[in-house]
Structure formats: structure tokens, C-alpha cells
Scaffold this motif. Sequence first.
Motif, PDB file in Angstrom:
ATOM      1  N   THR A   1       2.624  -3.886  13.530  1.00 31.95           N
ATOM      2  CA  THR A   1       2.385  -2.767  12.611  1.00 31.95           C
ATOM      3  C   THR A   1       2.952  -3.065  11.228  1.00 31.95           C
ATOM      4  N   GLN A   2       4.150  -3.654  11.173  1.00 31.50           N
ATOM      5  CA  GLN A   2       4.758  -3.992   9.877  1.00 31.50           C
ATOM      6  C   GLN A   2       3.944  -5.048   9.125  1.00 31.50           C
ATOM      7  N   ILE A   3       3.522  -6.076   9.817  1.00 30.82           N
ATOM      8  CA  ILE A   3       2.799  -7.161   9.149  1.00 30.82           C
ATOM      9  C   ILE A   3       1.388  -6.714   8.753  1.00 30.82           C
ATOM     10  N   SER A   4       0.826  -5.734   9.456  1.00 30.46           N
ATOM     11  CA  SER A   4      -0.516  -5.239   9.113  1.00 30.46           C
ATOM     12  C   SER A   4      -0.553  -4.595   7.733  1.00 30.46           C
ATOM     13  N   LEU A   5       0.609  -4.158   7.241  1.00 33.19           N
ATOM     14  CA  LEU A   5       0.667  -3.568   5.910  1.00 33.19           C
ATOM     15  C   LEU A   5       0.264  -4.566   4.826  1.00 33.19           C
ATOM     16  N   ILE A   6       0.401  -5.860   5.117  1.00 28.39           N
ATOM     17  CA  ILE A   6      -0.003  -6.883   4.145  1.00 28.39           C
ATOM     18  C   ILE A   6      -1.479  -6.733   3.803  1.00 28.39           C
ATOM     19  N   ALA A   7      -2.308  -6.599   4.836  1.00 24.40           N
ATOM     20  CA  ALA A   7      -3.745  -6.461   4.602  1.00 24.40           C
ATOM     21  C   ALA A   7      -4.064  -5.172   3.870  1.00 24.40           C
ATOM     22  N   MET A   8      -3.370  -4.088   4.223  1.00 25.71           N
ATOM     23  CA  MET A   8      -3.606  -2.811   3.557  1.00 25.71           C
ATOM     24  C   MET A   8      -3.216  -2.891   2.085  1.00 25.71           C
ATOM     25  N   LEU A   9      -2.077  -3.510   1.783  1.00 28.98           N
ATOM     26  CA  LEU A   9      -1.618  -3.620   0.401  1.00 28.98           C
ATOM     27  C   LEU A   9      -2.534  -4.512  -0.427  1.00 28.98           C
ATOM     28  N   THR A  10      -3.089  -5.537   0.196  1.00 34.23           N
ATOM     29  CA  THR A  10      -4.038  -6.391  -0.513  1.00 34.23           C
ATOM     30  C   THR A  10      -5.267  -5.589  -0.919  1.00 34.23           C
ATOM     31  N   GLN A  11      -5.755  -4.757  -0.022  1.00 38.38           N
ATOM     32  CA  GLN A  11      -6.940  -3.952  -0.328  1.00 38.38           C
ATOM     33  C   GLN A  11      -6.634  -2.861  -1.351  1.00 38.38           C
ATOM     34  N   ILE A  12      -5.447  -2.257  -1.268  1.00 40.36           N
ATOM     35  CA  ILE A  12      -5.057  -1.269  -2.276  1.00 40.36           C
ATOM     36  C   ILE A  12      -4.947  -1.941  -3.647  1.00 40.36           C
ATOM     37  N   GLY A  13      -4.337  -3.123  -3.671  1.00 39.92           N
ATOM     38  CA  GLY A  13      -4.243  -3.870  -4.922  1.00 39.92           C
ATOM     39  C   GLY A  13      -5.614  -4.184  -5.488  1.00 39.92           C
ATOM     40  N   PHE A  14      -6.540  -4.572  -4.618  1.00 38.76           N
ATOM     41  CA  PHE A  14      -7.898  -4.880  -5.065  1.00 38.76           C
ATOM     42  C   PHE A  14      -8.568  -3.636  -5.643  1.00 38.76           C
ATOM     43  N   ALA A  15      -8.400  -2.507  -4.972  1.00 41.34           N
ATOM     44  CA  ALA A  15      -8.996  -1.259  -5.457  1.00 41.34           C
ATOM     45  C   ALA A  15      -8.451  -0.897  -6.833  1.00 41.34           C
ATOM     46  N   LEU A  16      -7.149  -1.044  -7.035  1.00 38.92           N
ATOM     47  CA  LEU A  16      -6.561  -0.731  -8.344  1.00 38.92           C
ATOM     48  C   LEU A  16      -6.981  -1.745  -9.402  1.00 38.92           C
ATOM     49  N   GLY A  17      -7.143  -3.004  -8.999  1.00 39.71           N
ATOM     50  CA  GLY A  17      -7.650  -4.000  -9.930  1.00 39.71           C
ATOM     51  C   GLY A  17      -9.057  -3.673 -10.384  1.00 39.71           C
ATOM     52  N   LEU A  18      -9.859  -3.190  -9.451  1.00 41.57           N
ATOM     53  CA  LEU A  18     -11.212  -2.747  -9.799  1.00 41.57           C
ATOM     54  C   LEU A  18     -11.163  -1.609 -10.808  1.00 41.57           C
TER      55      LEU A  18
ATOM     56  N   LEU B   1      -2.035 -13.011  10.542  1.00 43.43           N
ATOM     57  CA  LEU B   1      -1.014 -11.974  10.656  1.00 43.43           C
ATOM     58  C   LEU B   1      -0.006 -12.267  11.771  1.00 43.43           C
ATOM     59  N   SER B   2      -0.510 -12.777  12.887  1.00 41.84           N
ATOM     60  CA  SER B   2       0.407 -13.080  13.997  1.00 41.84           C
ATOM     61  C   SER B   2       1.385 -14.189  13.620  1.00 41.84           C
ATOM     62  N   LEU B   3       0.893 -15.202  12.924  1.00 39.95           N
ATOM     63  CA  LEU B   3       1.766 -16.303  12.491  1.00 39.95           C
ATOM     64  C   LEU B   3       2.807 -15.801  11.489  1.00 39.95           C
ATOM     65  N   MET B   4       2.380 -14.949  10.570  1.00 40.60           N
ATOM     66  CA  MET B   4       3.318 -14.380   9.598  1.00 40.60           C
ATOM     67  C   MET B   4       4.357 -13.502  10.294  1.00 40.60           C
ATOM     68  N   ALA B   5       3.915 -12.714  11.269  1.00 36.60           N
ATOM     69  CA  ALA B   5       4.836 -11.831  11.990  1.00 36.60           C
ATOM     70  C   ALA B   5       5.933 -12.639  12.677  1.00 36.60           C
ATOM     71  N   LYS B   6       5.555 -13.772  13.236  1.00 35.26           N
ATOM     72  CA  LYS B   6       6.546 -14.631  13.907  1.00 35.26           C
ATOM     73  C   LYS B   6       7.507 -15.244  12.897  1.00 35.26           C
ATOM     74  N   ASP B   7       6.979 -15.690  11.751  1.00 33.10           N
ATOM     75  CA  ASP B   7       7.835 -16.302  10.733  1.00 33.10           C
ATOM     76  C   ASP B   7       8.860 -15.319  10.187  1.00 33.10           C
ATOM     77  N   PHE B   8       8.450 -14.084   9.994  1.00 29.76           N
ATOM     78  CA  PHE B   8       9.337 -13.079   9.408  1.00 29.76           C
ATOM     79  C   PHE B   8      10.006 -12.191  10.464  1.00 29.76           C
ATOM     80  N   SER B   9       9.695 -12.444  11.745  1.00 28.75           N
ATOM     81  CA  SER B   9      10.309 -11.705  12.865  1.00 28.75           C
ATOM     82  C   SER B   9      10.130 -10.198  12.715  1.00 28.75           C
ATOM     83  N   VAL B  10       8.855  -9.787  12.516  1.00 26.18           N
ATOM     84  CA  VAL B  10       8.541  -8.367  12.371  1.00 26.18           C
ATOM     85  C   VAL B  10       7.437  -7.991  13.347  1.00 26.18           C
ATOM     86  N   SER B  11       7.153  -6.699  13.467  1.00 28.49           N
ATOM     87  CA  SER B  11       6.162  -6.207  14.420  1.00 28.49           C
ATOM     88  C   SER B  11       4.749  -6.323  13.859  1.00 28.49           C
TER      89      SER B  11
END
Length: 410
Positions: free
Chosen positions: A66-83, A54-64
Amino acid sequence: MKFSLIFKNSQQKVQTLRSTEVNAKPTLTRGLLWLMTITTGIVVGNNYYNQPLLSLMAKDFSVSETQISLIAMLTQIGFALGLLLIVPLGDMVRRKKLILWVFVAMILALFGMVLAPNLPLLYFASFSIGFSSVVPQMFVPLTAELATDDKRSAAIGMVMSGLLLGILLSRVIAGFIGDLWGWKMVYYMAIGAMFILMVLLTVKLPDIKPNFEGNYGQLLRSLAHLIRTQPILRLAAFRGALAFAGFSGLWITLVFHLENEPFHAGAAIAGAFGVVGAAGALAASMVGRVQKKFSNQTVISASIYLMILSWFIFLFMGYTYLGLILGIICLDLGLQAMHISNQSSFFALNIGATNRLNTVYMFSYFLGGSLGTYWASLAWKYFQWEGVVWTGLVCTILVLIAHKRFGKKS
């Protein structure tokens, strides 16, 4: 009333098929069990590579953070809906064909991750990876179906060992590769692994006939029927959801905690804690043996107390490597032991709906994980490490209350 009749007729047909086609059912060979275990571990890693990166991604995209942490949340939401939307199809269509098509979707989603030019598209790719990486949750009920009664817990435990090792070791691999060659290389390697596994499964995976009579809408409505009529499933889903909420919250903020004083560590060190957490995989192979000596309820109670102990270790020793190591071992052991016991409890119902039972449970499990990720990111923003720990502790205490209140009745 009409739907209940359809559900009952479906169950009766399953029982008839079992009695007339028992000799035709494929057997769970050791080679097939190993293939499903290894595939489970590698595929589930797709959902967790992002956490130490997440830290490496945050630096690449120049975001905070908190913003980059949404990636992990969206992955888990996607997984739940896939289930919720994909896994139940295992009771309705031929599972081998379904699994291979899901692999195609996974590969496309992984390509989307490395090619995303901006944060919104990265969010979408992360969601798609989670949505498609549901193959492990089709293997667990498949294992339960193919295994004999006396070997079912051990076989499920082996597949779940692969699952937990994949969750934890994927962080190790991603952390080191990310530090050496950048975060995108992790996903290029994942694409290659998915191609290889798809070829192996095309050759080795048995083709299981579906056992649900009805359309897709009726299939999804049967999930609600299972929730209403199966108290064991409801309690297992609640326990799993809140316990995994705390677990996910810890891992999503650990990389930020390690960047601060007194550690000043990077992605590689954060990922290396996955090796420590891999001790929890031992529980998956031991639970089947422990359940022969103690009741399922007793095993779950002990697991919850172990998780509560871990949060107190994080609270009082969380600024030392020793405290983090001890806490992670206790948390992972407790969560995995409870997780296996939860699944064993509702698979033992033997009502011909293994994929749908697992769907209800795992949807709740990862919905809890996504909420835990969100709660922990807010706790980190306002209260840092102590806020994350208290979030996890409160979730686990609620698990204990529910287990003591309803466990004996289910």
C-alpha cells in the motif's frame, strides 16, 4: 464579461493569423510525424516504469504494498498538474523552447528517482517525473494543428499509437530489466534516452508561433471558460477520466495479483502483459477509418461496451492467464478507441485553443487515473482482486450512463 471579451478577441486574432499566415505554417512531414510518435512513446514510459517494479522497490525500501503504491498515484497526480500548468503554455510561448526546457526538467527528475535515499524523496521524485513528462500532450495538439483536415484523425491516431505502445511496452521493458539488473537500471536507461531525444528535437522540431494574447493568469482562466462553454469537451473529459480510472486501477494491482495464487509470478511476467495490452494500439490507427463509416457517438458506445465486457471477463476468468489476456485486450482496445474519438470530437471545434482543450481533457483523464489508482489500492487492501474488478466495472458503467444521457446533446 471582461474576460469573455479577451477570450473572443484572442480567438479572432487566431482566425486572422490562420488566414494571413497559412502559407508560413510548417508542414507535417512523415519524418516529423515519426519523430513525434517515437518521442511520445518513449517519454510517456517515464510515468509507467514504476508499475511492474513496485514489488522490487517495496523490498528495497522495506515498506508495504500500500505504501509503495503511492508512487504510481503521485506520478499520475504530478502528470495531471503538469498538464494543467505547463501544457497550456504551448498556446502562449514558443513551443520548441518550452519542450526543450521540459526535457531538462525530466532528466533532473529521473536522476532524483535513482538517487533518492528514502521513501519521502522517492515520492517527490515520482511526482516530479509525472509533472515533467507532459511532452506527449504537447505533441498531440501540435499534430492536430500541422495536419491537413483530411489527415488529422490518422495523424493523431499515429501519435496516440506511440503513446499507448509506450504506456504498455514500458511495463514490459521495466519488468525484464528490473528482474535482471534491478529497478534503478530502468531509470538510468531512461535518462540516456531523454538526452538523445532532446538532441533530435533541437534539430528537427519546427518553431511554432504562439496564438494567445494575454498573461499566464488569463491563460489559465481561459481553461475555466472553455469548460463552461464547450459541452463536447466536458463530456469527453468525464468519459476519459472514469474510463482511465478503471484502467489504471487494474494495472497498478496486476503485479500484486500475479504474485498470489495460482500464478506466483514476478515483475517480468507482470511487465510481459504489456505486450498483450499493445493490441490496443491497433485501435489508434483504425479509429480514423472507422469514423468514416460510423458516427463518433457510435464508435464511443461500442468502445464502452467493450470495456464493460472486459470487466466481466476479469470477474469470471481473472484467475487464469487466458482470462487476463482476453480482458486486457478488450479493455485496452475499448479505452484507446474511446480516447481517440474523444480527442477528435473536441479538436474538431477549431477554436484556436488546441493546447488548452487538450489540457482540460488530459488533466481530467489523469486525475481520474490517479483516483482510480487510489481506489484500486484500497479495494485491493480490503477485497483483493474482486474489489479491483468491481471498482473498474462501476467506473465504466458511469461512463456509459453519462454517454447515453448527454452524448446526443453535445
